[in-house]
Design an enzyme around this catalytic site. Structure first.
Site, mmCIF file in Angstrom:
data_model
loop_
_atom_site.group_PDB
_atom_site.id
_atom_site.type_symbol
_atom_site.label_atom_id
_atom_site.label_comp_id
_atom_site.label_asym_id
_atom_site.label_seq_id
_atom_site.Cartn_x
_atom_site.Cartn_y
_atom_site.Cartn_z
ATOM 1 N N HIS A 274 11.648 107.667 52.690
ATOM 2 C CA HIS A 274 11.040 106.663 51.788
ATOM 3 C C HIS A 274 9.763 107.294 51.235
ATOM 4 O O HIS A 274 9.794 108.370 50.646
ATOM 5 C CB HIS A 274 10.825 105.381 52.612
ATOM 6 C CG HIS A 274 10.472 104.160 51.847
ATOM 7 N ND1 HIS A 274 10.574 104.050 50.487
ATOM 8 C CD2 HIS A 274 9.992 102.940 52.276
ATOM 9 C CE1 HIS A 274 10.193 102.829 50.105
ATOM 10 N NE2 HIS A 274 9.828 102.152 51.179
ATOM 11 N N HIS A 313 18.404 108.508 45.103
ATOM 12 C CA HIS A 313 17.794 107.189 45.222
ATOM 13 C C HIS A 313 18.880 106.162 45.454
ATOM 14 O O HIS A 313 19.970 106.287 44.893
ATOM 15 C CB HIS A 313 17.017 106.844 43.940
ATOM 16 C CG HIS A 313 16.019 105.762 44.149
ATOM 17 N ND1 HIS A 313 16.357 104.437 44.107
ATOM 18 C CD2 HIS A 313 14.695 105.827 44.431
ATOM 19 C CE1 HIS A 313 15.270 103.724 44.348
ATOM 20 N NE2 HIS A 313 14.249 104.534 44.558
ATOM 21 N N ASP A 369 9.010 110.750 43.858
ATOM 22 C CA ASP A 369 8.289 111.632 44.785
ATOM 23 C C ASP A 369 8.386 113.104 44.413
ATOM 24 O O ASP A 369 7.656 113.932 44.950
ATOM 25 C CB ASP A 369 8.838 111.447 46.207
ATOM 26 C CG ASP A 369 8.446 110.101 46.776
ATOM 27 O OD1 ASP A 369 7.316 109.675 46.501
ATOM 28 O OD2 ASP A 369 9.254 109.493 47.482
HETATM 29 N N1 ACO Z 1 19.937 116.005 48.956
HETATM 30 C C1 ACO Z 1 21.227 116.318 49.193
HETATM 31 N N2 ACO Z 1 22.193 115.408 49.295
HETATM 32 C C2 ACO Z 1 21.865 114.115 49.166
HETATM 33 C C3 ACO Z 1 20.531 113.717 48.914
HETATM 34 C C4 ACO Z 1 19.557 114.721 48.805
HETATM 35 N N3 ACO Z 1 18.284 114.415 48.553
HETATM 36 N N4 ACO Z 1 20.488 112.362 48.833
HETATM 37 C C5 ACO Z 1 21.732 111.936 49.024
HETATM 38 N N5 ACO Z 1 22.569 112.996 49.228
HETATM 39 C C6 ACO Z 1 24.017 112.962 49.410
HETATM 40 C C7 ACO Z 1 24.384 112.489 50.810
HETATM 41 O O1 ACO Z 1 24.517 113.551 51.706
HETATM 42 C C8 ACO Z 1 25.702 111.785 50.531
HETATM 43 O O2 ACO Z 1 26.682 112.766 50.358
HETATM 44 P P1 ACO Z 1 28.171 112.533 50.956
HETATM 45 O O3 ACO Z 1 28.731 111.388 50.162
HETATM 46 O O4 ACO Z 1 28.874 113.820 50.737
HETATM 47 O O5 ACO Z 1 27.992 112.186 52.408
HETATM 48 C C9 ACO Z 1 25.497 111.133 49.169
HETATM 49 O O6 ACO Z 1 24.525 111.973 48.506
HETATM 50 C C10 ACO Z 1 24.982 109.701 49.230
HETATM 51 O O7 ACO Z 1 23.819 109.685 50.055
HETATM 52 P P2 ACO Z 1 23.340 108.430 50.904
HETATM 53 O O8 ACO Z 1 22.466 108.879 52.009
HETATM 54 O O9 ACO Z 1 24.540 107.595 51.253
HETATM 55 O O10 ACO Z 1 22.532 107.640 49.804
HETATM 56 P P3 ACO Z 1 21.476 106.503 50.084
HETATM 57 O O11 ACO Z 1 21.464 105.637 48.890
HETATM 58 O O12 ACO Z 1 21.755 105.852 51.407
HETATM 59 O O13 ACO Z 1 20.103 107.314 50.250
HETATM 60 C C11 ACO Z 1 18.001 108.293 49.825
HETATM 61 C C12 ACO Z 1 19.081 107.300 49.324
HETATM 62 C C13 ACO Z 1 17.579 107.909 51.259
HETATM 63 C C14 ACO Z 1 16.790 108.183 48.908
HETATM 64 C C15 ACO Z 1 18.570 109.719 49.789
HETATM 65 O O14 ACO Z 1 18.947 110.071 48.475
HETATM 66 C C16 ACO Z 1 17.610 110.759 50.353
HETATM 67 O O15 ACO Z 1 17.560 110.940 51.579
HETATM 68 N N6 ACO Z 1 16.819 111.457 49.487
HETATM 69 C C17 ACO Z 1 15.832 112.427 49.941
HETATM 70 C C18 ACO Z 1 14.586 111.714 50.398
HETATM 71 C C19 ACO Z 1 13.797 111.131 49.243
HETATM 72 O O16 ACO Z 1 13.505 111.803 48.262
HETATM 73 N N7 ACO Z 1 13.387 109.869 49.426
HETATM 74 C C20 ACO Z 1 12.543 109.185 48.444
HETATM 75 C C21 ACO Z 1 13.315 108.097 47.749
HETATM 76 S S1 ACO Z 1 12.283 107.329 46.544
HETATM 77 C C22 ACO Z 1 11.265 106.358 47.466
HETATM 78 O O17 ACO Z 1 11.560 105.918 48.532
HETATM 79 C C23 ACO Z 1 10.012 106.092 46.903
#
Ligand code: ACO
Length: 429
Positions: A274, A313, A369
């Protein structure tokens, strides 16, 4: 056509008609009431159907008129105003007033609001002493979370959350004191004497002064950096039902006071998935170290070794509109501060990722971010302060959502259900 959903339970052959509710327009959200599912039973003594939704990926936990996001189209609006217009034309405190009250302030409302916030920015000397108890290398976000929670003990009347006047006073205190606590956490870490609030400065100008003032009798913030920080704060002010806001609403629904509720929301924000992601982005860029190493790093992400921080996201399946504004703003800030060498690595990372099928097929784009940390670092903020810089403006959203929740007759204490998967009754003998 009726606004209903017809469901047939194939276990019993029975058909149910569930009413559909809408937001302002059907495309802004349509939902059934989960409680209507409880009438769907396989037998007389059946509990009724639940909706299973880990991580609330498809559950509307409230009706809200504060922030509208269209993740497919990359739209973000506060109270109907596009984020781009607000960032260009208004100050952070004006936008804060809008989010909290529903309308932009007129001149007199703005002056009163600004004067209220300015006059509540000092913190009790005992809070200052309390902060001195932290270890020299304590993370400033941990300090912020604990200190905001401690404010609860200084304002016991804040427990009266049903009184609108009491709430209004706590909102002013929290908005005003967050920058002071944040700056004191930093100064305590680096061993500098605390710099007290300067009532002549703007909200962000005063924060810069409390952070960076040294021996000069009066700190004069660079107007361009002050404006850049103001825009950053506007972009972070609210984002509807994210993890931190959900924590605020959930804890607040038990009628806990706003200080401990904001502390809970800030704790949720702290996580690297987050608001802690901005800190992780800089650590990631440092680890990559050079543009030449970007392709190799992306391969490791695709192999599942780790995630690309600042990418992806839950809601945006398109370029995060805040990241778009920040990418442009980075150039303006770097004109003053000199270019952050991390920018080239970030741009290359974005270029490669946006061309790669792994990211394209999963609709993973840079989020807010991705660029905020590079700008904060160029402005002189240490990496550990990044989540704190997120928490200050997000306090506005938390408080607006808390207030909306308390005034919403539909809301009750947050208490999800579960699907039990453990043992059935058994005897220990
Ligand atoms: N890098 C690589 N792969 C990713 C990323 C990433 N940053 N984010 C998602 N994925 C992939 C997952 O591995 C998954 O792949 P799969 O279907 O092969 O298993 C798919 O994309 C979907 O990911 P989920 O985790 O199910 O998506 P969710 O909506 O639950 O997660 C989140 C959203 C937590 C923001 C995620 O994208 C992430 O961890 N990003 C990196 C951390 C980040 O930048 N957070 C800030 C968000 S903005 C904020 O909070 C202000």
């Amino acid at each position: 056509m009726p606004d209903t959903l017809t469901v047939t339970d194939n276990r019993t052959g029975q058909t149910y008609e569930l009413p559909i509710q809408y937001g302002t327009y059907p495309e802004y959200g349509a939902a059934i009431r989960c409680l209507d599912l409880r009438n769907i039973k396989a037998s007389e003594d059946d509990f009724g159907l639940l909706a299973y939704d880990p991580g609330f990926t498809n559950t509307a936990s409230c009706k809200s008129s504060i922030t509208h996001i269209d993740g497919e189209r990359g739209i973000l609006r506060y109270r109907g105003y596009p984020i781009q217009d607000l960032a260009e034309e208004y100050t952070f405190l004006e936008v804060a007033y809008l989010i909290l009250n529903g309308e932009l302030p007129d001149d007199s409302q703005r002056d009163t609001w600004v004067s209220h916030i300015t006059n509540h920015s000092m913190i009790h000397e005992k809070i200052k002493k309390f902060m001195e108890g932290f270890k020299y290398d304590a993370h400033p976000m941990g300090m912020l979370v604990s200190t905001v929670a401690a404010l609860s003990t200084f304002y016991p009347e804040s427990r009266n959350v049903t009184d609108p006047a009491v709430r209004a006073l706590q909102i002013r205190r929290l908005v005003a004191k967050m920058p002071t606590i944040a700056a004191f956490a930093y100064r305590s870490n680096v061993g500098f004497p605390y710099s007290y609030p300067d009532n002549e400065l703007s909200y962000t100008g005063n924060f810069l002064s409390m952070m960076f003032k040294m021996t000069e009798p009066r700190y004069r913030p660079d107007p361009a950096l002050e404006k850049a920080l103001d825009v950053l704060f506007i972009l972070h002010a609210d984002h509807e039902q994210n993890c931190g806001t959900n924590a605020m609403r959930s804890v607040g629904s038990s009628h806990a006071d706003p200080y401990v509720s904001v502390a809970a929301a800030a704790a949720a924000l702290y996580g690297p998935r987050h608001g802690g992601a901005n800190e992780q982005v800089l650590r990631m860029l440092n680890e990559i170290g050079h543009v030449d190493r970007v392709p190799q790093y992306v391969e490791r992400v695709k192999a599942g070794d780790f995630r690309l921080m600042g990418f992806g996201h839950r809601v945006y399946k398109n370029y995060d509109p805040r990241a778009k504004i920040l990418k442009r703003m980075a150039d303006q800030v770097f004109e003053l501060t000199g270019k952050n060498p991390m920018l080239d690595i970030a741009l290359e990372l974005e270029r490669i990722a946006l061309e790669d099928d792994y990211f394209v097929s999963r609709k993973l784009y840079p989020n807010v971010d991705f660029y905020s940390g590079i700008i904060y670092q160029a402005m002189g903020f240490p990496v550990e302060m990044f989540p704190v810089l997120f928490a200050i403006p997000r306090t506005i959203g938390w408080l607006a959502q808390w207030q909306e929740m308390l005034e919403d007759p539909d809301q009750r204490i947050a208490r999800p259900r579960q699907i039990y998967t453990g043992e059935d009754e058994r005897s220990p003998g």
